[in-house]
Write a protein that holds these residues in place. Sequence first.
Motif, short mmCIF file in Angstrom:
data_model
loop_
_atom_site.label_atom_id
_atom_site.label_comp_id
_atom_site.label_asym_id
_atom_site.label_seq_id
_atom_site.Cartn_x
_atom_site.Cartn_y
_atom_site.Cartn_z
N VAL A 1 141.39 54.22 -14.53
CA VAL A 1 140.65 53.00 -14.27
C VAL A 1 139.97 53.17 -12.91
O VAL A 1 140.62 53.56 -11.95
CB VAL A 1 141.60 51.78 -14.22
N THR A 2 138.65 52.88 -12.83
CA THR A 2 137.97 52.94 -11.54
C THR A 2 137.49 51.55 -11.16
O THR A 2 137.26 50.70 -12.03
CB THR A 2 136.79 53.93 -11.54
N TYR A 3 137.35 51.34 -9.86
CA TYR A 3 137.00 50.03 -9.32
C TYR A 3 135.93 50.18 -8.25
O TYR A 3 135.97 51.12 -7.46
CB TYR A 3 138.21 49.37 -8.63
N GLU A 4 135.03 49.21 -8.20
CA GLU A 4 134.07 49.08 -7.11
C GLU A 4 134.19 47.64 -6.62
O GLU A 4 134.06 46.70 -7.41
CB GLU A 4 132.64 49.37 -7.56
N VAL A 5 134.50 47.45 -5.34
CA VAL A 5 134.75 46.13 -4.76
C VAL A 5 133.56 45.74 -3.89
O VAL A 5 133.12 46.53 -3.05
CB VAL A 5 136.04 46.12 -3.92
N PHE A 6 133.07 44.49 -4.09
CA PHE A 6 131.89 44.01 -3.37
C PHE A 6 132.21 42.73 -2.62
O PHE A 6 132.92 41.86 -3.12
CB PHE A 6 130.75 43.75 -4.36
N ASP A 7 131.65 42.63 -1.42
CA ASP A 7 131.75 41.40 -0.63
C ASP A 7 131.12 40.26 -1.42
O ASP A 7 130.01 40.40 -1.94
CB ASP A 7 131.00 41.60 0.70
N PRO A 8 131.81 39.11 -1.53
CA PRO A 8 131.30 38.02 -2.36
C PRO A 8 130.07 37.31 -1.78
O PRO A 8 129.36 36.63 -2.51
CB PRO A 8 132.48 37.06 -2.44
N VAL A 9 129.81 37.46 -0.49
CA VAL A 9 128.68 36.78 0.14
C VAL A 9 127.49 37.73 0.31
O VAL A 9 126.38 37.41 -0.10
CB VAL A 9 129.09 36.16 1.49
N THR A 10 127.75 38.90 0.87
CA THR A 10 126.65 39.82 1.17
C THR A 10 126.35 40.79 0.04
O THR A 10 125.28 41.39 0.01
CB THR A 10 126.96 40.64 2.43
N GLY A 11 127.29 40.98 -0.86
CA GLY A 11 127.13 41.96 -1.93
C GLY A 11 127.37 43.39 -1.49
O GLY A 11 127.19 44.33 -2.27
N THR A 12 127.81 43.58 -0.24
CA THR A 12 128.06 44.92 0.28
C THR A 12 129.15 45.61 -0.53
O THR A 12 130.19 45.01 -0.83
CB THR A 12 128.50 44.84 1.76
N HIS A 13 128.91 46.88 -0.87
CA HIS A 13 129.90 47.70 -1.57
C HIS A 13 130.95 48.13 -0.56
O HIS A 13 130.67 48.95 0.32
CB HIS A 13 129.19 48.90 -2.19
N CYS A 14 132.15 47.58 -0.65
CA CYS A 14 133.18 47.78 0.38
C CYS A 14 134.22 48.84 0.04
O CYS A 14 134.72 49.52 0.93
CB CYS A 14 133.89 46.46 0.66
N VAL A 15 134.59 48.95 -1.23
CA VAL A 15 135.69 49.83 -1.61
C VAL A 15 135.40 50.47 -2.95
O VAL A 15 134.89 49.81 -3.87
CB VAL A 15 137.02 49.04 -1.70
N SER A 16 135.73 51.75 -3.08
CA SER A 16 135.78 52.44 -4.37
C SER A 16 137.22 52.90 -4.56
O SER A 16 137.87 53.32 -3.61
CB SER A 16 134.87 53.67 -4.38
N GLY A 17 137.71 52.82 -5.78
CA GLY A 17 139.08 53.24 -6.02
C GLY A 17 139.29 53.64 -7.46
O GLY A 17 138.45 53.41 -8.32
N SER A 18 140.44 54.25 -7.70
CA SER A 18 140.82 54.59 -9.06
C SER A 18 142.34 54.59 -9.19
O SER A 18 143.06 54.78 -8.20
CB SER A 18 140.26 55.94 -9.48
N THR A 19 142.78 54.36 -10.41
CA THR A 19 144.20 54.39 -10.75
C THR A 19 144.36 55.16 -12.04
O THR A 19 143.60 54.96 -12.98
CB THR A 19 144.75 52.96 -10.97
N VAL A 20 145.34 56.05 -12.08
CA VAL A 20 145.71 56.71 -13.32
C VAL A 20 147.01 56.06 -13.79
O VAL A 20 148.00 56.02 -13.05
CB VAL A 20 145.91 58.23 -13.13
#
Length: 153
Positions: A107-126
């Motif tokens: 599973v991969t994730y991309e996390v975005f700031d809710p106000v600015t839309g800035t891409h803050c975090v990328s992650g993955s889980t196996v």
Amino acid sequence: MTTQAQSTVLTVHIPLRWGDMDAYGHVNNVTLLQILEEARIAVFGAPPSSGKGSALALIPLFSELEEGTQALVAENHIKYRAQLEYRGEPVRIEVRLTAVTPATVTVTYEVFDPVTGTHCVSGSTVLAFYHSTHQRLTRLTKEQRDLLAGYTA
């Protein structure tokens, strides 16, 4: 928490708590792994071992697992791209299934700031699957892999 599916991207909104913020005013780096866990639960529902139903799952994998099967985190990877400031609004997380094998789901994730839309975090889980009664790792069935195939990027 709200969710929305777009092709193989599942968009999940996870609320932040005041306690998620550190002394610098942004979401603590360790807390971000918990937020990714919340996103994963929003996608798959509560694991069967929790005794909770998975009625709200976007992908009902956990409800399809044999009783006694646990979804275990085999690996976590996280890359911090920008500070995620605490804003009191749910963060947007784009979730993708990037690999499905007979024994694991990535599973991969991309996390975005809710106000600015800035891409803050990328992650993955196996995720790997363990049958507690048989005390061994177990494989996904063909039907379970077929269910996931429709969501795999």
